[in-house]
Motif scaffolding. Structure first.
Motif, PDB file in Angstrom:
ATOM      1  N   THR A  98       0.801  -1.098   0.001  1.00  0.00           N
ATOM      2  CA  THR A  98      -0.093  -0.105   0.007  1.00  0.00           C
ATOM      3  C   THR A  98       0.827   1.156  -0.179  1.00  0.00           C
ATOM      4  O   THR A  98       0.594   2.127  -0.650  1.00  0.00           O
ATOM      5  N   VAL A  99       2.006   1.323   0.818  1.00  0.00           N
ATOM      6  CA  VAL A  99       2.824   2.518   0.978  1.00  0.00           C
ATOM      7  C   VAL A  99       3.606   2.603  -0.351  1.00  0.00           C
ATOM      8  O   VAL A  99       3.692   3.713  -0.949  1.00  0.00           O
ATOM      9  N   ALA A 100       3.945   1.678  -1.059  1.00  0.00           N
ATOM     10  CA  ALA A 100       4.576   1.479  -2.402  1.00  0.00           C
ATOM     11  C   ALA A 100       3.788   2.272  -3.504  1.00  0.00           C
ATOM     12  O   ALA A 100       4.039   2.810  -4.393  1.00  0.00           O
ATOM     13  N   LYS A 101       2.306   1.911  -3.463  1.00  0.00           N
ATOM     14  CA  LYS A 101       1.302   2.084  -4.510  1.00  0.00           C
ATOM     15  C   LYS A 101       1.170   3.789  -4.320  1.00  0.00           C
ATOM     16  O   LYS A 101       0.855   4.360  -5.304  1.00  0.00           O
ATOM     17  N   ILE A 102       1.183   4.253  -3.049  1.00  0.00           N
ATOM     18  CA  ILE A 102       0.925   5.487  -2.825  1.00  0.00           C
ATOM     19  C   ILE A 102       2.213   6.319  -3.518  1.00  0.00           C
ATOM     20  O   ILE A 102       2.069   7.425  -4.117  1.00  0.00           O
ATOM     21  N   VAL A 153      -9.705   4.225  -0.300  1.00  0.00           N
ATOM     22  CA  VAL A 153      -9.834   5.620  -0.657  1.00  0.00           C
ATOM     23  C   VAL A 153      -9.065   5.951  -1.824  1.00  0.00           C
ATOM     24  O   VAL A 153      -9.333   6.518  -2.635  1.00  0.00           O
ATOM     25  N   MET A 154      -7.722   5.581  -1.710  1.00  0.00           N
ATOM     26  CA  MET A 154      -6.764   5.666  -2.741  1.00  0.00           C
ATOM     27  C   MET A 154      -7.134   5.027  -4.059  1.00  0.00           C
ATOM     28  O   MET A 154      -6.930   5.612  -5.042  1.00  0.00           O
ATOM     29  N   LYS A 155      -7.505   3.890  -3.763  1.00  0.00           N
ATOM     30  CA  LYS A 155      -8.253   3.159  -5.103  1.00  0.00           C
ATOM     31  C   LYS A 155      -9.160   4.004  -5.843  1.00  0.00           C
ATOM     32  O   LYS A 155      -9.523   4.175  -7.016  1.00  0.00           O
ATOM     33  N   ALA A 156     -10.247   4.501  -4.935  1.00  0.00           N
ATOM     34  CA  ALA A 156     -11.503   5.236  -5.529  1.00  0.00           C
ATOM     35  C   ALA A 156     -11.082   6.467  -6.178  1.00  0.00           C
ATOM     36  O   ALA A 156     -11.540   6.784  -7.483  1.00  0.00           O
ATOM     37  N   LYS A 157     -10.158   7.283  -5.486  1.00  0.00           N
ATOM     38  CA  LYS A 157      -9.738   8.448  -6.172  1.00  0.00           C
ATOM     39  C   LYS A 157      -9.016   8.361  -7.156  1.00  0.00           C
ATOM     40  O   LYS A 157      -9.067   9.379  -8.123  1.00  0.00           O
ATOM     41  N   LEU A 158      -8.060   7.471  -7.366  1.00  0.00           N
ATOM     42  CA  LEU A 158      -7.213   7.181  -8.388  1.00  0.00           C
ATOM     43  C   LEU A 158      -8.053   6.779  -9.541  1.00  0.00           C
ATOM     44  O   LEU A 158      -7.910   7.181 -10.816  1.00  0.00           O
TER      45      LEU A 158
END
Length: 402
Positions: free
Chosen positions: A68-72, A136-141
């Motif tokens: 998750t950190v790496a994806k951000i 949240v990151m998946k949805a926003k991305l």
């Protein structure tokens, strides 16, 4: 062998042998190696079964948290066009350097993750927080990518050669016949190498092609019987020339087929001032929306990187504690160190640690034997068997490579 691209988190029992550990280790390690004390709280240990269950579960959570950190970071990298000078301004933890967060007297966030909770409760809280960030990151991305994709598609229509790009802004009102009951203007993209062939053939491709109309021929001039108009294209680029040719509507399909057979590309285009205005407005709205979502996603990624990295380190501390209890037993008091090795001295750094902490070997032997457990016990100790074993407990926090 621990990675030379990570910060090592180490735990040893807090007893007489560990007194003065930090200065002793620091004096022996190679230059440029950073070392700091790591505050490991005395958590509630729980039962042996619960500790074993956690030791099996935590590696999976660790992998998810790290990913998750790496994806951000990847999201930030893409938003900032992989510019390290910009990326370093956003990959921060509590507005500070990532290394400093771990290597400047790290302490457990007791106000957020009270140590009065059980280990299971704390793991569940950390997992819930990280899962929320990931969702949240998946949805926003995804939302940003949809808008960005739509904008790119609109912009792409204004690029490319005359065979594929939008003709809005290229073809003017005077280039086409409008409001005629019988006649229409066909717009044809002709490869430049076939331009001479087009001029020779177009009048005979089908019946009912207006002679010498392969250019801009206003409807009103056709009724004057003009036969001396210059045959000029509407537009041209490095690959294609765009011609307008006047035909009778009844032969449209046949003319289209004959053009295909001769590798002439008929463009599907109807001049409409309303459509021109509409496309311009849609492009402007898409551009504004993309910029707004870009700004929002950048801000969210920056915030969530800081949050997710802190959650990851807290999970690593829980892993240190659980493994330490299983390996060294009670009392559950441990000394922690954070070490950032200089890459070219990684082997020497590990050698110093191994030699200095070799006194722990008798206390670690029981746990080490489980690594060599027979096959019938492999399932219970699967996670343990897959990791490298040292006399001290060691877990890694991957560096954020900019």
């Amino acid at each position: 062998m621990p990675s030379d691209q990570s910060t090592w988190l180490i735990a040893v029992p807090q007893d007489g042998d560990s007194e003065g550990l930090l200065p002793e280790i620091t004096s022996k390690l190679p230059q440029l190696t950073r070392v700091a004390e790591l505050g490991i709280p005395s958590f509630k240990t729980g039962t042996l079964d619960s500790l074993i269950a956690l030791s099996e579960e935590l590696p999976k959570q660790d992998a998810f948290f790290t990913a998750t950190v790496a994806k951000i970071v990847d999201t930030l990298r893409n938003l900032l066009n992989n510019d390290p000078t910009k990326l370093v301004q956003h990959v921060l933890v509590n507005e500070g350097n990532v290394d400093d967060y771990v290597l400047r007297g790290w302490k457990w966030n007791d106000s957020r993750y009270g140590v009065q909770r059980s280990l299971r409760e704390m793991v569940d809280v950390l997992n819930k927080e990280m899962a929320s960030i990931d969702n949240v990151m998946k949805a926003k991305l995804n939302n940003y990518n949809l808008v960005k994709g739509s904008l790119v598609q609109m912009q792409r229509k204004k690029t490319g050669n005359l065979a594929v790009r939008s003709l809005v802004g290229i073809v003017s009102k005077e280039d086409v016949i409008q409001d005629s009951e019988y006649l229409e203007t066909c717009l044809v993209a002709v490869p430049k190498i076939l331009a001479k062939e087009w001029n020779l053939k177009y009048e005979r491709l089908t019946n009912m092609v207006v002679p010498r109309s392969s250019s801009y021929v206003p409807f009103k001039l056709l009724h004057k019987g003009s036969h001396t108009l210059p045959e000029r294209p509407i537009a041209s680029d490095s690959e294609y020339t765009l011609f307008g040719v006047v035909i009778f509507k009844r032969v449209h399909d046949e003319f289209l087929q004959k053009c295909r057979e001769n590798k002439f590309i008929v463009r599907d285009f109807t001049y409409s001032e309303e459509q021109i205005v509409k496309e311009g407005e849609e492009l402007e709205i898409a551009d504004t929306t993309e910029k707004e979502l870009w700004t929002e996603l950048l801000r969210l990624s920056r915030t969530n990187f800081s949050e997710s990295f802190q959650i990851l380190v807290h999970l690593k501390i829980l892993r240190l504690f659980v493994e330490s209890v299983l390996r060294y037993g009670l009392p559950a008091n441990y000394v922690g160190l954070a070490i950032r090795p200089e890459p070219k001295y990684t082997k020497k750094t590990l050698s110093v640690l191994t030699n200095h902490l070799s006194y722990l070997s008798p206390r670690s032997s029981g746990r080490a034997q489980k690594q060599n457990a027979p096959d019938e016990f492999a399932g219970e100790y699967q996670a343990l068997m897959e990791q490298e074993f040292f006399d001290f407990v060691l877990y890694e926090v991957p560096w954020i490579v900019l």
